[in-house]
Write an enzyme that holds these catalytic residues in place. Structure first.
Site, PDB file in Angstrom:
ATOM      1  N   ASP A  92      39.381  39.092  40.631  1.00  0.00           N
ATOM      2  CA  ASP A  92      37.936  39.059  40.394  1.00  0.00           C
ATOM      3  C   ASP A  92      37.287  38.654  41.709  1.00  0.00           C
ATOM      4  O   ASP A  92      37.073  37.471  41.994  1.00  0.00           O
ATOM      5  CB  ASP A  92      37.592  38.088  39.274  1.00  0.00           C
ATOM      6  N   ALA A  93      37.023  39.649  42.537  1.00  0.00           N
ATOM      7  CA  ALA A  93      36.607  39.408  43.917  1.00  0.00           C
ATOM      8  C   ALA A  93      35.184  39.894  44.171  1.00  0.00           C
ATOM      9  O   ALA A  93      34.529  39.451  45.090  1.00  0.00           O
ATOM     10  CB  ALA A  93      37.572  40.113  44.865  1.00  0.00           C
ATOM     11  N   LYS A  94      34.712  40.817  43.345  1.00  0.00           N
ATOM     12  CA  LYS A  94      33.363  41.372  43.460  1.00  0.00           C
ATOM     13  C   LYS A  94      33.027  41.769  44.898  1.00  0.00           C
ATOM     14  O   LYS A  94      31.917  41.534  45.374  1.00  0.00           O
ATOM     15  CB  LYS A  94      32.330  40.404  42.885  1.00  0.00           C
ATOM     16  N   ARG A  95      33.976  42.389  45.581  1.00  0.00           N
ATOM     17  CA  ARG A  95      33.735  42.817  46.947  1.00  0.00           C
ATOM     18  C   ARG A  95      32.825  44.040  46.950  1.00  0.00           C
ATOM     19  O   ARG A  95      32.808  44.824  45.984  1.00  0.00           O
ATOM     20  CB  ARG A  95      35.054  43.151  47.640  1.00  0.00           C
ATOM     21  N   THR A 119      37.630  43.710  40.925  1.00  0.00           N
ATOM     22  CA  THR A 119      36.223  43.897  40.585  1.00  0.00           C
ATOM     23  C   THR A 119      35.448  44.199  41.866  1.00  0.00           C
ATOM     24  O   THR A 119      35.682  43.593  42.912  1.00  0.00           O
ATOM     25  CB  THR A 119      35.614  42.667  39.895  1.00  0.00           C
TER      26      THR A 119
END
Lengths: 272, 272
Positions: A92-95, A119
């Protein structure tokens, strides 16, 4: 892990529970501080062992590792190794960055670390997401409608013939098949989730916001399942991890996870 | 480093050059592979020593470190220590997550690592940005209009009475003062940058897209300066870092940086 394998795990275990491994140093059980290995690793070892029968996925939120510096990144690598192959592994990194940079992030999470999924923020558009999609045997989990109140600031703005999050999801659904593209849809917006399910009958939704954030599990299970299979990964982090901070933390986490799994089983029964 | 100190550096050196330290293992000079320390660190040591007189800031793009695993995160920490106190330190991380997670990212970059500034995605709204803004002696650099073609997919969508990026910037400008909030505006959109400067006369713009991405430096300097001071940090990464991959890589980088600095000096002259 491909869709068929993931769905098979969900069917077999009758649960679509994903557990978020977000280590908060201030909430770790004190019993762990005396051990030989890093308390976070000992914590995750015990939590994974206790909860693995009740979930199909683990989600590691990079923020909680980065705050611990390079030690944290080591703990991220080591935690990942503790997760059995039967479980889906989400970064869950939302890069989200321009193509040239996004390619490095995709390599970092898919190759260097070996996650099944990461993510990704769609804000910068298709060319920023493509490097992740280029890994066709991996999953890109794009932010759709996030669980926080702040999603009303921009994601829920009217934009053309719908809201921005709908526009993003509609456009992105043309970029790759539902066998490698999922969406994040927060449990805190049950009616929007229901509508999104009608618009996107085939995509997996990764659903945060149950537990500490107050989303209603039953509502999500009722209206959120996909046409052909469960199509849901429902994430719970704090409510399981920190079910107890005493010596019984692992048992308490397992009980909590089992409780969520039981609630899910009723709704998933009979699904392929 | 506060605004006054940053502006003082720009004034003194007559440059607003920011150098991106994005280590690409495949492009490192081969002469570095035989050394005792990690080639990336040796590379950065030489590059920083050679280019420090010609720039006021260094920007570390986290993707290029994360791809190297926990070693990469160590290199990020070590590279940061090489940068002199006279230079502004930016983590180009583009983080963006719900409040509870964003707080961990803010701690990671501002406290654990000690950066002056971090780039942040506004997509999740105010509550996702607030944890960064809570550090009032640090800088939050919010994505406005990014340099890539994909910014046309969503950021450049009409949304209400303007484009999404304008809406984001307008709303965000009410969240904090221009003494702690900057915007990323890509050099590849010179006419939009000019308009944004009129709408936001006081904010610093961090401008990527010069060099490898083809943005026009002169156009940016002409129309991009703020009302009261330069208000610009213009980033160049690859064109300086990999000016040569031979033994003369540091000298070549210094020459390239000096060339950019000279171009800037003409435009910055006479500015406070």
């Amino acid at each position: 892990m491909n869709r068929q394998q993931l769905v098979e795990q969900i069917r077999k275990k009758q649960t679509c529970l994903c557990i978020g491994l977000d280590p908060d140093m201030e909430r770790l059980p004190s019993v762990l501080s005396q051990g030989e290995e890093h308390p976070v690793l000992a914590f995750h070892r015990a939590i994974i062992q206790a909860t693995a029968p009740y979930c199909v996925a683990y989600k590691l939120n990079t923020a909680f590792y980065e705050v611990l510096g390079s030690t944290g990144w080591q703990l991220l690598e080591q935690t990942l190794e503790l997760i059995p192959d039967t479980h889906f592994k989400i970064a869950d990194a939302k890069r989200g960055d321009v193509e040239h940079t996004a390619r490095q992030y995709a390599r970092a999470f898919f190759e260097s670390l070996g996650f099944d999924a990461v993510t990704v923020s769609p804000l910068l558009g298709k060319d920023s997401v493509q490097p992740f999609l280029d890994y066709t045997d991996k999953w890109t989990i794009l932010l759709g409608l996030t669980s926080n109140a702040g999603s009303q600031d921009f994601l829920q703005l009217p934009c053309g013939d719908g809201y921005l999050y709908e526009r993003i999801m509609r456009q992105a659904s043309g970029w790759a098949s539902p066998n490698q593209l999922m969406f994040v849809v927060g449990a805190t917006w049950p009616s929007q989730l229901q509508q999104l399910r009608q618009q996107f009958p085939d995509h997996f939704f990764l659903v945060p916001g149950i537990g500490a954030q107050g989303g209603d599990l039953q509502a999500i299970l009722e209206s959120g399942q996909a046409q052909s299979d469960a199509g849901l990964l429902i994430n719970v982090s704090r409510a399981i991890l920190y079910a107890s901070t005493g010596n019984d933390f692992a048992t308490a986490a397992a009980e909590k996870a089992a409780q969520y799994a039981r609630e899910m089983a009723g709704f998933l029964q009979g699904r392929k």
